[in-house]
Design an enzyme around this catalytic site. Structure first.
Site, PDB file in Angstrom:
ATOM      1  N   LYS A  19       0.833  -1.200   0.000  1.00  0.00           N
ATOM      2  CA  LYS A  19       0.000   0.000   0.000  1.00  0.00           C
ATOM      3  C   LYS A  19       0.876   1.262   0.000  1.00  0.00           C
ATOM      4  O   LYS A  19       2.104   1.170   0.215  1.00  0.00           O
ATOM      5  CB  LYS A  19      -0.914  -0.047   1.227  1.00  0.00           C
ATOM      6  CG  LYS A  19      -1.952  -1.184   1.183  1.00  0.00           C
ATOM      7  CD  LYS A  19      -2.717  -1.221   2.502  1.00  0.00           C
ATOM      8  CE  LYS A  19      -3.875  -2.188   2.464  1.00  0.00           C
ATOM      9  NZ  LYS A  19      -4.638  -2.157   3.741  1.00  0.00           N
ATOM     10  N   TYR A  58     -12.818  -2.571  -2.867  1.00  0.00           N
ATOM     11  CA  TYR A  58     -13.344  -2.516  -1.499  1.00  0.00           C
ATOM     12  C   TYR A  58     -14.868  -2.411  -1.469  1.00  0.00           C
ATOM     13  O   TYR A  58     -15.427  -1.794  -0.563  1.00  0.00           O
ATOM     14  CB  TYR A  58     -12.710  -1.342  -0.750  1.00  0.00           C
ATOM     15  CG  TYR A  58     -11.280  -1.601  -0.288  1.00  0.00           C
ATOM     16  CD1 TYR A  58     -10.945  -2.765   0.420  1.00  0.00           C
ATOM     17  CD2 TYR A  58     -10.264  -0.678  -0.535  1.00  0.00           C
ATOM     18  CE1 TYR A  58      -9.637  -3.001   0.847  1.00  0.00           C
ATOM     19  CE2 TYR A  58      -8.953  -0.908  -0.102  1.00  0.00           C
ATOM     20  CZ  TYR A  58      -8.652  -2.072   0.589  1.00  0.00           C
ATOM     21  OH  TYR A  58      -7.363  -2.304   1.029  1.00  0.00           O
ATOM     22  N   ASN A  79      -1.587  -0.038   7.402  1.00  0.00           N
ATOM     23  CA  ASN A  79      -1.076  -1.386   7.717  1.00  0.00           C
ATOM     24  C   ASN A  79      -0.261  -2.046   6.595  1.00  0.00           C
ATOM     25  O   ASN A  79      -0.146  -3.264   6.518  1.00  0.00           O
ATOM     26  CB  ASN A  79      -2.210  -2.290   8.218  1.00  0.00           C
ATOM     27  CG  ASN A  79      -3.327  -2.448   7.214  1.00  0.00           C
ATOM     28  OD1 ASN A  79      -3.251  -1.899   6.107  1.00  0.00           O
ATOM     29  ND2 ASN A  79      -4.350  -3.197   7.560  1.00  0.00           N
ATOM     30  N   HIS A 139      -1.829  -5.278   1.503  1.00  0.00           N
ATOM     31  CA  HIS A 139      -3.119  -5.927   1.274  1.00  0.00           C
ATOM     32  C   HIS A 139      -2.849  -7.373   0.872  1.00  0.00           C
ATOM     33  O   HIS A 139      -1.882  -7.653   0.168  1.00  0.00           O
ATOM     34  CB  HIS A 139      -3.897  -5.243   0.146  1.00  0.00           C
ATOM     35  CG  HIS A 139      -5.075  -6.072  -0.291  1.00  0.00           C
ATOM     36  ND1 HIS A 139      -6.247  -6.094   0.425  1.00  0.00           N
ATOM     37  CD2 HIS A 139      -5.225  -6.961  -1.309  1.00  0.00           C
ATOM     38  CE1 HIS A 139      -7.091  -6.950  -0.161  1.00  0.00           C
ATOM     39  NE2 HIS A 139      -6.492  -7.490  -1.214  1.00  0.00           N
ATOM     40  N   GLU A 145     -10.134 -10.227  -7.235  1.00  0.00           N
ATOM     41  CA  GLU A 145      -9.203  -9.099  -7.115  1.00  0.00           C
ATOM     42  C   GLU A 145      -8.129  -9.143  -8.203  1.00  0.00           C
ATOM     43  O   GLU A 145      -7.767  -8.101  -8.765  1.00  0.00           O
ATOM     44  CB  GLU A 145      -8.557  -9.107  -5.727  1.00  0.00           C
ATOM     45  CG  GLU A 145      -9.557  -8.778  -4.627  1.00  0.00           C
ATOM     46  CD  GLU A 145      -8.974  -8.918  -3.220  1.00  0.00           C
ATOM     47  OE1 GLU A 145      -7.770  -9.218  -3.091  1.00  0.00           O
ATOM     48  OE2 GLU A 145      -9.736  -8.727  -2.256  1.00  0.00           O
TER      49      GLU A 145
HETATM   50  P1  ADP Z   1      -7.770  -6.810   5.415  1.00  0.00           P
HETATM   51  O1  ADP Z   1      -7.011  -5.733   4.659  1.00  0.00           O
HETATM   52  O2  ADP Z   1      -6.931  -7.408   6.516  1.00  0.00           O
HETATM   53  O3  ADP Z   1      -8.392  -7.853   4.520  1.00  0.00           O
HETATM   54  P2  ADP Z   1     -10.401  -5.521   5.726  1.00  0.00           P
HETATM   55  O4  ADP Z   1     -10.789  -6.060   4.386  1.00  0.00           O
HETATM   56  O5  ADP Z   1     -11.332  -5.695   6.873  1.00  0.00           O
HETATM   57  O6  ADP Z   1      -8.978  -6.096   6.206  1.00  0.00           O
HETATM   58  O7  ADP Z   1     -10.117  -3.964   5.608  1.00  0.00           O
HETATM   59  C1  ADP Z   1      -9.467  -3.433   4.489  1.00  0.00           C
HETATM   60  C2  ADP Z   1      -8.539  -2.343   4.932  1.00  0.00           C
HETATM   61  O8  ADP Z   1      -9.312  -1.262   5.481  1.00  0.00           O
HETATM   62  C3  ADP Z   1      -7.565  -2.717   6.069  1.00  0.00           C
HETATM   63  O9  ADP Z   1      -6.413  -3.391   5.611  1.00  0.00           O
HETATM   64  C4  ADP Z   1      -7.238  -1.362   6.632  1.00  0.00           C
HETATM   65  O10 ADP Z   1      -6.261  -0.681   5.834  1.00  0.00           O
HETATM   66  C5  ADP Z   1      -8.559  -0.625   6.504  1.00  0.00           C
HETATM   67  N1  ADP Z   1      -9.317  -0.695   7.764  1.00  0.00           N
HETATM   68  C6  ADP Z   1      -9.952  -1.769   8.274  1.00  0.00           C
HETATM   69  N2  ADP Z   1     -10.530  -1.464   9.450  1.00  0.00           N
HETATM   70  C7  ADP Z   1     -10.246  -0.157   9.690  1.00  0.00           C
HETATM   71  C8  ADP Z   1     -10.555   0.759  10.723  1.00  0.00           C
HETATM   72  N3  ADP Z   1     -11.282   0.380  11.790  1.00  0.00           N
HETATM   73  N4  ADP Z   1     -10.092   2.027  10.636  1.00  0.00           N
HETATM   74  C9  ADP Z   1      -9.371   2.420   9.571  1.00  0.00           C
HETATM   75  N5  ADP Z   1      -9.039   1.608   8.553  1.00  0.00           N
HETATM   76  C10 ADP Z   1      -9.470   0.339   8.596  1.00  0.00           C
END
Ligand code: ADP
Length: 169
Positions: free
Chosen positions: A29, A69, A132, A135, A146
């Site tokens: 990212k 998303y 984080n 992805h 995806e």
């Molecule tokens: P992942 O990326 O682990 O599959 P999700 O699909 O639930 O997780 O979420 C997509 C992305 O959205 C996360 O990697 C993170 O960057 C962001 N995200 C998820 N939850 C939060 C939150 N509570 N606050 C801010 N950003 C979030």
């Protein structure tokens, strides 16, 4: 399905994502790119034994991210997530191998870095859920969806590693 060296070659890379030919989308990212973690992420997948079949750097569009998303559209953090994901270039890649989707989620760690184990990418390089670093697709079906959003079929290369017999059997 785990296939031997000889059989793997005859599988169609376009249609068969099971077993050894399973594929997943991994993306460094914008925060990961800014922090010069591209090599660190690639290194972990390479050393594990997975095969890189697609790689590109791009500035993601709102349209692509809205599709990517789609299941998060109603989340309170959705607009800040799109702002974050368009804030700079992303490095998207497709990795292939036995159980690569599940193994990748383990390598990447929990969504919230506070829950991510040390040794995982998020556990080693991030602090807050909104930044984080990487992805990774969360299911085989999700990965297929995806990959077709982020890559054109012609951008994926089916090549055979010379170490295949050492990694499989
Ligand atoms: P992942 O990326 O682990 O599959 P999700 O699909 O639930 O997780 O979420 C997509 C992305 O959205 C996360 O990697 C993170 O960057 C962001 N995200 C998820 N939850 C939060 C939150 N509570 N606050 C801010 N950003 C979030």
């Amino acid at each position: 399905r785990v296939l031997g060296h000889g059989h793997a070659r005859s599988l169609s890379s376009d249609t068969d994502f099971s077993g050894i030919k399973e594929r997943t989308l991994v993306a460094v990212k914008p925060d990961g790119v800014q922090r010069r973690l591209i090599g660190e992420v690639i290194k972990r997948f390479e050393q594990r034994g997975f095969r890189l079949v697609g790689l590109k750097m791009l500035q993601a569009s709102d349209k692509l991210l809205a599709q990517h998303y789609v299941s998060l559209q109603r989340k309170p953090f959705y607009s800040s997530l799109l702002y974050y994901m368009t804030s700079g270039p992303i490095v998207a890649m497709v990795w292939e191998g036995h159980n690569v989707v599940r193994s990748t989620r383990m390598l990447v760690g929990c969504t919230d870095p506070a829950e991510a184990a040390p040794g995982t990418i998020r556990g080693d390089f991030s602090v807050h859920v909104s930044r984080n670093v990487v992805h990774a697709s969360d299911s085989v079906e999700g990965a297929e969806r995806e990959i077709s959003l982020w890559f054109h079929r012609s951008e994926l290369i089916d090549w055979e590693g010379c170490d295949h017999k050492n990694i499989y059997h």
